[in-house]
Design a protein around this motif. Sequence first.
Motif, short mmCIF file in Angstrom:
data_model
loop_
_atom_site.label_atom_id
_atom_site.label_comp_id
_atom_site.label_asym_id
_atom_site.label_seq_id
_atom_site.Cartn_x
_atom_site.Cartn_y
_atom_site.Cartn_z
N GLU A 58 45.69 56.58 3.16
CA GLU A 58 44.42 56.21 2.55
C GLU A 58 44.62 54.92 1.75
O GLU A 58 45.75 54.56 1.40
N PHE A 59 43.53 54.25 1.44
CA PHE A 59 43.61 52.95 0.76
C PHE A 59 44.37 53.05 -0.56
O PHE A 59 45.23 52.21 -0.85
N LYS A 60 44.07 54.06 -1.34
CA LYS A 60 44.71 54.21 -2.65
C LYS A 60 46.22 54.37 -2.50
O LYS A 60 47.00 53.77 -3.25
N GLU A 61 46.64 55.15 -1.52
CA GLU A 61 48.06 55.35 -1.27
C GLU A 61 48.71 54.06 -0.73
O GLU A 61 49.84 53.74 -1.07
N GLN A 62 47.98 53.35 0.12
CA GLN A 62 48.46 52.06 0.63
C GLN A 62 48.76 51.12 -0.54
O GLN A 62 49.81 50.48 -0.57
N GLN A 63 47.83 51.05 -1.47
CA GLN A 63 47.99 50.15 -2.61
C GLN A 63 49.23 50.52 -3.42
O GLN A 63 49.97 49.64 -3.86
N LYS A 64 49.47 51.81 -3.62
CA LYS A 64 50.64 52.25 -4.38
C LYS A 64 51.93 51.83 -3.68
O LYS A 64 52.84 51.29 -4.30
N LYS A 65 51.99 52.06 -2.39
CA LYS A 65 53.19 51.72 -1.62
C LYS A 65 53.41 50.21 -1.58
O LYS A 65 54.53 49.73 -1.74
N LEU A 66 52.33 49.47 -1.35
CA LEU A 66 52.45 48.02 -1.31
C LEU A 66 52.85 47.46 -2.67
O LEU A 66 53.62 46.49 -2.75
N GLY A 67 52.37 48.07 -3.74
CA GLY A 67 52.75 47.66 -5.09
C GLY A 67 54.23 47.88 -5.34
O GLY A 67 54.91 47.02 -5.93
N GLU A 68 54.75 49.01 -4.88
CA GLU A 68 56.19 49.29 -5.02
C GLU A 68 57.00 48.27 -4.23
O GLU A 68 58.01 47.74 -4.71
N ASP A 69 56.55 47.95 -3.01
CA ASP A 69 57.23 46.95 -2.18
C ASP A 69 57.17 45.56 -2.83
O ASP A 69 58.13 44.81 -2.79
N TRP A 70 56.02 45.23 -3.42
CA TRP A 70 55.84 43.93 -4.04
C TRP A 70 56.79 43.74 -5.22
O TRP A 70 57.34 42.66 -5.42
N LYS A 71 57.01 44.81 -5.99
CA LYS A 71 57.91 44.72 -7.14
C LYS A 71 59.32 44.34 -6.70
O LYS A 71 60.05 43.66 -7.41
N LYS A 72 59.74 44.79 -5.52
CA LYS A 72 61.08 44.54 -5.00
C LYS A 72 61.15 43.27 -4.14
O LYS A 72 62.24 42.81 -3.82
N SER A 73 60.01 42.73 -3.76
CA SER A 73 59.92 41.63 -2.80
C SER A 73 60.52 40.32 -3.35
O SER A 73 60.43 40.03 -4.54
N SER A 74 61.11 39.55 -2.44
CA SER A 74 61.63 38.23 -2.83
C SER A 74 60.50 37.22 -3.00
O SER A 74 60.70 36.16 -3.59
N GLU A 75 59.32 37.52 -2.49
CA GLU A 75 58.15 36.64 -2.64
C GLU A 75 57.54 36.73 -4.03
O GLU A 75 56.77 35.86 -4.43
N ASN A 76 57.85 37.78 -4.76
CA ASN A 76 57.32 37.99 -6.10
C ASN A 76 57.91 36.95 -7.06
O ASN A 76 59.13 36.85 -7.17
N PRO A 77 57.08 36.16 -7.75
CA PRO A 77 57.59 35.14 -8.66
C PRO A 77 58.48 35.71 -9.77
O PRO A 77 59.39 35.04 -10.24
N LYS A 78 58.26 36.93 -10.19
CA LYS A 78 59.09 37.53 -11.23
C LYS A 78 60.52 37.77 -10.74
O LYS A 78 61.45 37.76 -11.53
N ASN A 79 60.68 38.00 -9.44
CA ASN A 79 62.02 38.23 -8.89
C ASN A 79 62.76 36.93 -8.58
O ASN A 79 63.96 36.96 -8.33
N GLN A 80 62.08 35.82 -8.61
CA GLN A 80 62.69 34.55 -8.29
C GLN A 80 63.37 33.91 -9.51
O GLN A 80 64.21 33.05 -9.37
N ALA A 81 63.00 34.34 -10.69
CA ALA A 81 63.55 33.74 -11.91
C ALA A 81 64.92 34.27 -12.24
O ALA A 81 65.39 35.26 -11.88
#
Length: 81
Positions: A58-81
């Motif tokens: 479901e959309f809500k669950e998709q958002q949660k999973k994508l948010g978890e992936d985003w936190k670990k992603s190399s594309e995230n500006p917070k992870n690049q610093a």
Amino acid sequence: MAPATSKASTPKAKAAPTAGVKKAVRPAKKGKKGKASVAMTKMQAYFKENRSKYEKLEFKEQQKKLGEDWKKSSENPKNQA
């Protein structure tokens, strides 16, 4: 009886745009808000690209999973610093 007056007969003059005190204008995209909007744009693009990984959820669950992936992603500006 007094004659009727119409509203269109006397237009009011507008104040000149230069009248009064001018407010200082901030430079565009400086400081915390500029950085946050860039990060938000990158996050939305990441979500759009990777939504197909979780299409059965479901959309809500998709958002949660994508948010978890985003936190670990190399594309995230917070992870690049």
